[in-house]
Scaffold this motif. Structure first.
Motif, short mmCIF file in Angstrom:
data_model
loop_
_atom_site.label_atom_id
_atom_site.label_comp_id
_atom_site.label_asym_id
_atom_site.label_seq_id
_atom_site.Cartn_x
_atom_site.Cartn_y
_atom_site.Cartn_z
N PRO A 413 6.01 57.19 10.08
CA PRO A 413 7.21 56.35 10.25
C PRO A 413 8.53 57.04 9.92
O PRO A 413 9.58 56.56 10.32
N GLY A 414 8.48 58.11 9.17
CA GLY A 414 9.73 58.78 8.77
C GLY A 414 10.41 58.08 7.61
O GLY A 414 10.34 58.53 6.47
N LEU A 415 11.07 56.96 7.88
CA LEU A 415 11.72 56.16 6.85
C LEU A 415 10.95 54.87 6.63
O LEU A 415 10.34 54.33 7.56
N ILE A 416 11.00 54.36 5.41
CA ILE A 416 10.40 53.06 5.13
C ILE A 416 11.40 52.19 4.38
O ILE A 416 12.28 52.68 3.67
N PHE A 417 11.25 50.88 4.57
CA PHE A 417 11.99 49.87 3.81
C PHE A 417 11.01 49.30 2.80
O PHE A 417 10.05 48.62 3.18
N ASP A 418 11.22 49.56 1.53
CA ASP A 418 10.25 49.17 0.52
C ASP A 418 10.77 48.03 -0.34
O ASP A 418 11.98 47.86 -0.52
N SER A 419 9.86 47.23 -0.85
CA SER A 419 10.17 46.17 -1.81
C SER A 419 8.89 45.84 -2.55
O SER A 419 7.81 46.32 -2.20
N GLY A 420 9.01 45.02 -3.60
CA GLY A 420 7.84 44.74 -4.42
C GLY A 420 7.82 43.32 -4.94
O GLY A 420 8.67 42.48 -4.58
N ARG A 474 20.54 47.33 3.20
CA ARG A 474 19.16 47.78 3.28
C ARG A 474 19.07 49.18 2.67
O ARG A 474 20.03 49.95 2.74
N THR A 475 17.92 49.48 2.08
CA THR A 475 17.68 50.79 1.49
C THR A 475 16.46 51.42 2.14
O THR A 475 15.39 50.80 2.18
N VAL A 476 16.64 52.63 2.67
CA VAL A 476 15.52 53.34 3.29
C VAL A 476 15.08 54.47 2.37
O VAL A 476 15.89 55.06 1.63
N ILE A 506 19.13 62.92 4.73
CA ILE A 506 18.29 62.41 3.64
C ILE A 506 17.13 63.37 3.40
O ILE A 506 16.45 63.80 4.32
N GLN A 507 16.98 63.76 2.14
CA GLN A 507 15.89 64.66 1.77
C GLN A 507 14.59 63.88 1.58
O GLN A 507 14.59 62.66 1.39
N LYS A 508 13.49 64.60 1.64
CA LYS A 508 12.19 63.97 1.44
C LYS A 508 12.12 63.32 0.06
O LYS A 508 12.50 63.91 -0.95
N GLY A 509 11.69 62.07 0.03
CA GLY A 509 11.56 61.33 -1.22
C GLY A 509 12.83 60.66 -1.68
O GLY A 509 12.81 59.90 -2.66
N LYS A 511 16.44 58.22 -1.28
CA LYS A 511 16.79 56.91 -0.75
C LYS A 511 18.20 56.93 -0.19
O LYS A 511 19.04 57.73 -0.60
N GLN A 512 18.48 56.02 0.75
CA GLN A 512 19.81 55.89 1.32
C GLN A 512 20.11 54.42 1.53
O GLN A 512 19.34 53.70 2.18
N LYS A 513 21.25 53.95 0.99
CA LYS A 513 21.68 52.58 1.23
C LYS A 513 22.49 52.50 2.51
O LYS A 513 23.30 53.38 2.80
N ILE A 514 22.25 51.42 3.26
CA ILE A 514 22.98 51.19 4.51
C ILE A 514 23.57 49.78 4.44
O ILE A 514 22.86 48.81 4.14
#
Length: 559
Positions: A413-420, A474-476, A506-509, A511-514
């Motif tokens: 997927p490249g980027l993910i949108f995560d939450s918990g 959103r944060t990816v 964006i580097q591996k690992g 996060k980026q806010k949009i």
């Protein structure tokens, strides 16, 4: 879908009466205790949960506890479509799957003596060669001592006792597929038994006009046969048959059966169909937030998967369907067939990314889904229960969510949108008056801060009421190699959208806010849809849907 995956099965429902929520909750809790990674949940409530929000019901709350334990939940959307707000799966921690068609179909055909061809359904062989066979209805083939020619049971070919074998032998027997077949009071299997007893060459079922909106699955037949699934085609067929009867002018007895036909078999699949389509029965959004049908800021369904005419393993001793009794495989349709496809793909994702949270798995599935059919056009949604092929239009996110699941792409997927769990807990606490319900179900009291449903870090944005302006973040997270992304978007009708940043590295690992600033530019209560595209320099490319229902640019006050 997931070779070598271990399957745990928990029985909580029964065919005769269904079951109780407490039994389902116990099954969920046991699965969590047993350490499963994924729950495939082809169960939906028989009514919309009452209370302050649809999310507060025992089953969804038990599934939230499962998510807290790291379990990905896949739930069937329900077979209550195609009306808006027919969704039977509500909560944002549940991944909801609708049903689509696919490119494999089984068609057999009836060729009449007047050169008319009628399409049918039935997993059956065809008649031999190019020979045409005489058609005969059971009420025209009675023994001399039988008088009840109009008996419904007789027309359904459920009893061979009153039929004249000598008259029927070598002919194609015509049977009525009535509502009794739908209710399980009559069966194709019994009709085939009748045909065999009277030495018929094959069986043709025409659709009774009272059978409305019922989807006929291809049914196994061991002799030539088919079911005409259209009431209009059934009328044409019966008109041909009746007009070909020759009667004695004095006695009105039939002296010649003039109608003939042949059956072209349907045992081999046809892959020429341009799938997928959203099936008419697949439940639709928007997601109802409460029993008053207020809309939630949550996209449902999350995506669609093949659910129509699906081959599944079947117990030869099973009695759930008389048509498949004794068979080892059955062809079934419904969102309950779509959900396991996604559960299997989720297992593959979990295998590749064992550290993924349930939300991360859902994000990978959603962002990599496709919005296009095999021909490159938009996915189409069936819009009516009756004659679904006659009323279709391009699918919206409330029909198909993010689109059709793509198993290969979901693994990269490249980027993910995560939450918990904490995010979902804060969301529940943000619902007005929810404190007692949250305490009751989770054992924890609400604190601060709380968040709105539109602010959950989901791979979509849904706004039920856009009152002038709304800012959404959103944060990816990048799970691939370093990459530069450019963002492009199309705004929903009646809305303007501004996004910051429109380009980022964006580097591996990392996060980026949009940030999304969404403004209403007209008053409207009609839903409109847009999308945001993420284009990566290393080949990752995905879209996520942007849906806005009501738009308000100003409030009017009467003075």
């Amino acid at each position: 879908m997931a070779p070598h995956a271990h399957i745990a099965v928990y029985k909580a429902l029964y065919r005769s009466f269904g079951g109780f929520a407490a039994d389902v909750v116990a099954a969920i809790d046991q699965a969590a205790e047993d350490g499963v990674d994924i729950i495939s949940f082809s169960i939906t409530p028989n009514r919309r949960p009452p209370g302050i929000a649809t999310f507060f019901n025992p089953i969804d709350m038990a599934l939230l506890s499962a998510v807290k334990a790291g379990i990905f939940i896949v739930q069937a959307a329900g077979n209550t479509g195609p009306s808006p707000k027919s969704m039977s799966s509500f909560s944002p921690w549940i991944f909801t799957v609708g049903a689509s068609s696919h490119d494999r179909i089984y068609n057999n055909y009836l060729v009449l003596g007047n050169n008319l061809t009628i399409s049918g359904v039935g997993l059956a062989p065809g008649t031999v060669g190019d020979s045409m066979y005489t058609l005969i209805a059971p009420n025209h083939a009675l023994k001399n001592d039988t008088t009840n020619a109009n008996d419904m049971f007789l027309g359904e070919c459920q009893d061979s006792t009153p039929l004249d074998q000598k008259l029927i032998k070598g002919k194609l027997l015509i049977c009525s597929y009535s509502v009794r077949y739908v209710l399980g009071l009559s069966s194709v299997k019994q009709a085939l038994h009748t045909a065999k007893n009277v030495s018929a060459t094959g069986v043709i079922f025409y659709l009774d006009p009272f059978v409305i909106g019922f989807q006929l699955n291809p049914t196994p037949m061991h002799i030539p046969g088919l079911i005409i699934p259209s009431s209009d085609d059934s009328k044409v067929f019966l008109k041909y048959y009746n007009s070909s009867l020759v009667r004695d002018e004095a006695s009105k007895r039939i002296i010649t059966f003039g109608a003939v036909a042949k059956i072209l078999g349907g045992l081999k699949p046809n892959y020429s169909n341009s799938g997928p389509q959203v099936m008419y029965y697949s439940a639709r959004g928007p997601d109802p937030e409460d029993s008053s049908l207020s809309d939630a800021d949550i996209l449902k369904p999350n995506l669609i998967a093949p659910g129509n005419f699906i081959w599944g393993a079947w117990s030869s001793r099973g009695t759930d369907s008389s048509e498949f009794q004794g068979e080892k495989f059955a062809m079934i349709s419904g969102t309950s067939m779509a959900a396991p496809h996604v559960a299997g793909i989720a297992a593959l994702i979990k295998q590749k990314f064992p550290e993924f949270s349930p939300a991360a798995i859902g994000s990978a599935l959603c962002t990599t889904a496709t919005q296009y059919d095999r021909q490159g056009g938009p996915i189409i949604a069936q819009r009516t229960y009756n004659s679904p092929d006659s009323a279709q239009s391009p699918a919206t996110p409330f029909d198909m969510g993010c689109g059709l699941v793509n198993a290969t792409a979901a693994l990269d997927p490249g980027l993910i949108f995560d939450s918990g769990y904490d995010d979902f807990f804060s969301f529940l606490c943000g619902i007005n008056g929810s404190g007692p319900a949250v305490l009751n179900y989770t054992g924890n009291s609400c604190g601060t801060p709380t968040i709105n449903s539109a602010d959950l870090n989901l791979p979509s944005i849904t706004i039920a009421v856009l009152n002038q302006s709304r800012t959404v973040v959103r944060t990816v997270t990048n799970i691939a190699n370093d990459e530069t992304y450019n963002l492009y978007w199309s705004a929903p009708y009646g809305v303007s959208v501004a996004i910051t940043p429109t380009r980022f590295f964006i580097q591996k690992g990392q996060k980026q806010k949009i940030t999304f600033i969404i403004n209403a530019i007209m008053n409207s209560s009609s839903a409109s849809f847009g999308k945001v595209g993420f284009y990566g320099s290393q080949g990752h490319r995905f879209y996520f849907p942007l849906s806005v229902i009501s738009k308000i640019i100003y409030n009017t006050t009467i003075t």
